[in-house]
Design a protein around this motif. Structure first.
Motif, PDB file in Angstrom:
ATOM      1  N   ASN A   1       0.842  -1.199   0.000  1.00 59.59           N
ATOM      2  CA  ASN A   1       0.000   0.000   0.000  1.00 59.59           C
ATOM      3  C   ASN A   1       0.879   1.252   0.000  1.00 59.59           C
ATOM      4  O   ASN A   1       2.097   1.171  -0.178  1.00 59.59           O
ATOM      5  CB  ASN A   1      -0.971  -0.012   1.177  1.00 59.59           C
ATOM      6  N   ILE A   2       0.268   2.420   0.209  1.00 59.36           N
ATOM      7  CA  ILE A   2       0.993   3.684   0.093  1.00 59.36           C
ATOM      8  C   ILE A   2       2.145   3.807   1.097  1.00 59.36           C
ATOM      9  O   ILE A   2       3.270   4.152   0.707  1.00 59.36           O
ATOM     10  CB  ILE A   2       0.009   4.865   0.201  1.00 59.36           C
ATOM     11  N   PRO A   3       1.946   3.546   2.396  1.00 62.27           N
ATOM     12  CA  PRO A   3       3.079   3.638   3.326  1.00 62.27           C
ATOM     13  C   PRO A   3       4.206   2.664   2.986  1.00 62.27           C
ATOM     14  O   PRO A   3       5.390   3.005   3.121  1.00 62.27           O
ATOM     15  CB  PRO A   3       2.459   3.314   4.690  1.00 62.27           C
ATOM     16  N   ALA A   4       3.860   1.450   2.547  1.00 62.30           N
ATOM     17  CA  ALA A   4       4.887   0.463   2.201  1.00 62.30           C
ATOM     18  C   ALA A   4       5.705   0.923   0.996  1.00 62.30           C
ATOM     19  O   ALA A   4       6.931   0.777   0.968  1.00 62.30           O
ATOM     20  CB  ALA A   4       4.246  -0.894   1.922  1.00 62.30           C
ATOM     21  N   ILE A   5       5.024   1.467  -0.008  1.00 62.11           N
ATOM     22  CA  ILE A   5       5.722   1.969  -1.197  1.00 62.11           C
ATOM     23  C   ILE A   5       6.623   3.144  -0.819  1.00 62.11           C
ATOM     24  O   ILE A   5       7.778   3.230  -1.262  1.00 62.11           O
ATOM     25  CB  ILE A   5       4.710   2.380  -2.279  1.00 62.11           C
ATOM     26  N   TYR A   6       6.097   4.056   0.015  1.00 63.97           N
ATOM     27  CA  TYR A   6       6.906   5.196   0.463  1.00 63.97           C
ATOM     28  C   TYR A   6       8.176   4.719   1.170  1.00 63.97           C
ATOM     29  O   TYR A   6       9.282   5.186   0.883  1.00 63.97           O
ATOM     30  CB  TYR A   6       6.098   6.096   1.394  1.00 63.97           C
ATOM     31  N   SER A   7       8.014   3.788   2.115  1.00 60.39           N
ATOM     32  CA  SER A   7       9.166   3.308   2.888  1.00 60.39           C
ATOM     33  C   SER A   7      10.178   2.621   1.987  1.00 60.39           C
ATOM     34  O   SER A   7      11.395   2.797   2.148  1.00 60.39           O
ATOM     35  CB  SER A   7       8.693   2.350   3.983  1.00 60.39           C
ATOM     36  N   SER A   8       9.688   1.833   1.031  1.00 57.14           N
ATOM     37  CA  SER A   8      10.591   1.145   0.110  1.00 57.14           C
ATOM     38  C   SER A   8      11.381   2.144  -0.730  1.00 57.14           C
ATOM     39  O   SER A   8      12.597   1.993  -0.918  1.00 57.14           O
ATOM     40  CB  SER A   8       9.785   0.202  -0.791  1.00 57.14           C
ATOM     41  N   LEU A   9      10.711   3.184  -1.224  1.00 53.47           N
ATOM     42  CA  LEU A   9      11.397   4.194  -2.041  1.00 53.47           C
ATOM     43  C   LEU A   9      12.380   5.018  -1.221  1.00 53.47           C
ATOM     44  O   LEU A   9      13.451   5.393  -1.709  1.00 53.47           O
ATOM     45  CB  LEU A   9      10.368   5.106  -2.705  1.00 53.47           C
ATOM     46  N   ALA A  10      12.033   5.304   0.048  1.00 57.13           N
ATOM     47  CA  ALA A  10      12.951   6.048   0.918  1.00 57.13           C
ATOM     48  C   ALA A  10      14.217   5.245   1.162  1.00 57.13           C
ATOM     49  O   ALA A  10      15.336   5.786   1.152  1.00 57.13           O
ATOM     50  CB  ALA A  10      12.259   6.391   2.237  1.00 57.13           C
ATOM     51  N   LEU A  11      14.080   3.941   1.376  1.00 53.35           N
ATOM     52  CA  LEU A  11      15.238   3.076   1.576  1.00 53.35           C
ATOM     53  C   LEU A  11      16.061   2.964   0.286  1.00 53.35           C
ATOM     54  O   LEU A  11      17.294   2.953   0.322  1.00 53.35           O
ATOM     55  CB  LEU A  11      14.786   1.689   2.026  1.00 53.35           C
ATOM     56  N   LEU A  12      15.371   2.907  -0.865  1.00 49.73           N
ATOM     57  CA  LEU A  12      16.076   2.857  -2.145  1.00 49.73           C
ATOM     58  C   LEU A  12      16.852   4.146  -2.380  1.00 49.73           C
ATOM     59  O   LEU A  12      17.994   4.115  -2.866  1.00 49.73           O
ATOM     60  CB  LEU A  12      15.067   2.629  -3.267  1.00 49.73           C
TER      61      LEU A  12
ATOM     62  N   ASP B   1      13.112  -5.742   0.819  1.00 51.03           N
ATOM     63  CA  ASP B   1      12.428  -6.388   1.936  1.00 51.03           C
ATOM     64  C   ASP B   1      11.148  -5.653   2.302  1.00 51.03           C
ATOM     65  O   ASP B   1      10.107  -6.259   2.558  1.00 51.03           O
ATOM     66  CB  ASP B   1      13.361  -6.450   3.155  1.00 51.03           C
ATOM     67  N   GLU B   2      11.227  -4.323   2.315  1.00 55.30           N
ATOM     68  CA  GLU B   2      10.050  -3.516   2.638  1.00 55.30           C
ATOM     69  C   GLU B   2       8.964  -3.712   1.586  1.00 55.30           C
ATOM     70  O   GLU B   2       7.770  -3.742   1.911  1.00 55.30           O
ATOM     71  CB  GLU B   2      10.430  -2.041   2.725  1.00 55.30           C
ATOM     72  N   ALA B   3       9.376  -3.840   0.334  1.00 61.44           N
ATOM     73  CA  ALA B   3       8.402  -4.024  -0.739  1.00 61.44           C
ATOM     74  C   ALA B   3       7.770  -5.408  -0.709  1.00 61.44           C
ATOM     75  O   ALA B   3       6.577  -5.561  -0.989  1.00 61.44           O
ATOM     76  CB  ALA B   3       9.068  -3.787  -2.092  1.00 61.44           C
ATOM     77  N   GLY B   4       8.568  -6.421  -0.334  1.00 59.95           N
ATOM     78  CA  GLY B   4       8.065  -7.790  -0.375  1.00 59.95           C
ATOM     79  C   GLY B   4       7.901  -8.470   0.968  1.00 59.95           C
ATOM     80  O   GLY B   4       7.540  -9.657   1.016  1.00 59.95           O
ATOM     81  N   GLN B   5       8.176  -7.712   2.087  1.00 57.60           N
ATOM     82  CA  GLN B   5       8.051  -8.281   3.436  1.00 57.60           C
ATOM     83  C   GLN B   5       8.841  -9.597   3.547  1.00 57.60           C
ATOM     84  O   GLN B   5       8.339 -10.608   4.054  1.00 57.60           O
ATOM     85  CB  GLN B   5       6.583  -8.508   3.780  1.00 57.60           C
TER      86      GLN B   5
ATOM     87  N   MET C   1      10.129   5.153   9.733  1.00 59.06           N
ATOM     88  CA  MET C   1      10.099   6.199   8.711  1.00 59.06           C
ATOM     89  C   MET C   1      10.911   7.408   9.135  1.00 59.06           C
ATOM     90  O   MET C   1      11.668   7.975   8.338  1.00 59.06           O
ATOM     91  CB  MET C   1       8.654   6.611   8.432  1.00 59.06           C
ATOM     92  N   LEU C   2      10.776   7.807  10.392  1.00 57.34           N
ATOM     93  CA  LEU C   2      11.534   8.952  10.899  1.00 57.34           C
ATOM     94  C   LEU C   2      13.025   8.662  10.881  1.00 57.34           C
ATOM     95  O   LEU C   2      13.832   9.542  10.545  1.00 57.34           O
ATOM     96  CB  LEU C   2      11.062   9.298  12.318  1.00 57.34           C
ATOM     97  N   GLY C   3      13.406   7.441  11.238  1.00 55.30           N
ATOM     98  CA  GLY C   3      14.822   7.066  11.211  1.00 55.30           C
ATOM     99  C   GLY C   3      15.418   7.188   9.827  1.00 55.30           C
ATOM    100  O   GLY C   3      16.544   7.682   9.663  1.00 55.30           O
ATOM    101  N   ILE C   4      14.670   6.787   8.797  1.00 58.21           N
ATOM    102  CA  ILE C   4      15.165   6.888   7.425  1.00 58.21           C
ATOM    103  C   ILE C   4      15.248   8.349   6.980  1.00 58.21           C
ATOM    104  O   ILE C   4      16.177   8.741   6.271  1.00 58.21           O
ATOM    105  CB  ILE C   4      14.287   6.078   6.470  1.00 58.21           C
ATOM    106  N   VAL C   5      14.287   9.163   7.395  1.00 56.12           N
ATOM    107  CA  VAL C   5      14.345  10.597   7.072  1.00 56.12           C
ATOM    108  C   VAL C   5      15.610  11.224   7.660  1.00 56.12           C
ATOM    109  O   VAL C   5      16.317  11.990   6.992  1.00 56.12           O
ATOM    110  CB  VAL C   5      13.089  11.320   7.589  1.00 56.12           C
ATOM    111  N   VAL C   6      15.915  10.901   8.915  1.00 53.81           N
ATOM    112  CA  VAL C   6      17.123  11.422   9.569  1.00 53.81           C
ATOM    113  C   VAL C   6      18.373  10.918   8.842  1.00 53.81           C
ATOM    114  O   VAL C   6      19.343  11.666   8.634  1.00 53.81           O
ATOM    115  CB  VAL C   6      17.153  11.016  11.055  1.00 53.81           C
ATOM    116  N   PHE C   7      18.350   9.652   8.425  1.00 52.65           N
ATOM    117  CA  PHE C   7      19.504   9.076   7.732  1.00 52.65           C
ATOM    118  C   PHE C   7      19.727   9.750   6.386  1.00 52.65           C
ATOM    119  O   PHE C   7      20.871  10.059   6.012  1.00 52.65           O
ATOM    120  CB  PHE C   7      19.293   7.569   7.554  1.00 52.65           C
TER     121      PHE C   7
END
Length: 230
Positions: A26-37, A74-78, A175-181
């Motif tokens: 869903n939207i949060p999962a896609i966001y997190s995956s793209l942030a990690l990418l 991993d975030e995209a496919g759990q 999500m906040l941790g990735i933003v800080v990173f």
């Protein structure tokens, strides 16, 4: 929360599914995956410069880039959730270890933190502080909040407000941790690498030019040294 506290309204279940931070695909999962990418791409850019300079820690940057690429997948496919059932059967786990993926992953995280301790201390103070903050937020969310979440799931189930609150805190911390990173990486590139420039060249079908005409994104800052990524 709308499922528990608001009356029914059109598309309520669809919206709850689309924006559930604990959901998949869903939207949060896609966001997190793209942030990690994006983190992986930034780390790869730094690794490229460090490789050109034959930096002592060039391999550390490369490995970090691959780790974040895996985290994005991993975030995209759990993928980590595939550890749960076999580990749960093996350990007969309940309570805080109900989500048993934290056992093997926790072991790998401990090895990673120990092996990267010298790398961390060689970083500039500002970058070091941001890396530590990002790590604490991300691991604190991913593993720290997973334990109370596992306890609730094994005792009261996952269909209740308490579990929703815990998982929302968990995913928000990640999500906040990735933003800080990402902020730490961009600041490091801007201050210590000399900026980064991404260029796109799209040739025309009947183009006669011999030189590439680039559409460039300006560097993040004036070059701090002679290394300018392209």
């Amino acid at each position: 929360m709308s499922l528990y506290f608001l009356p029914d309204y059109p598309s309520r279940d669809f919206l709850a599914m689309a924006f559930n931070v604990d959901g998949e695909g869903n939207i949060p999962a896609i966001y997190s995956s793209l942030a990690l990418l994006f983190s992986s791409l930034l780390l790869g850019a730094i690794a490229h410069v460090k490789n050109l300079d034959s930096d002592r820690y060039k391999q550390h940057w490369k490995i970090l880039s691959f780790i974040f690429l895996y985290l994005s997948l991993d975030e995209a496919g759990q993928l980590h959730e595939k550890f749960i059932d076999p580990m749960r059967s093996l350990l007969k786990a309940t309570g805080v270890l109900y989500f048993t993926w934290i056992v093997p992953i926790g072991f790998l995280v401990a090895i990673f933190l120990f092996s990267y301790s010298k790398f961390l201390f060689h970083l500039p103070v500002s970058t070091k502080k941001l890396f530590v903050a990002a790590t604490a937020l991300y691991i604190g969310g991913a593993m720290g909040m997973e334990m109370p979440g596992g306890y609730l799931a094994s005792t009261t189930g996952a269909e209740n407000v308490s579990y929703v609150i815990v998982t929302t805190i968990e995913e928000s911390l990640e999500m906040l941790g990735i933003v800080v990173f990402i902020h730490a990486l961009i600041s490091y590139i801007k201050t210590y690498v000399g900026g980064v420039s991404w260029n796109i060249y799209i040739p025309g079908k009947h183009s006669q030019v011999t030189a590439h005409q680039n559409i460039g994104v300006p560097a993040l800052s004036e070059a701090a040294n002679t290394n300018l990524l392209r």
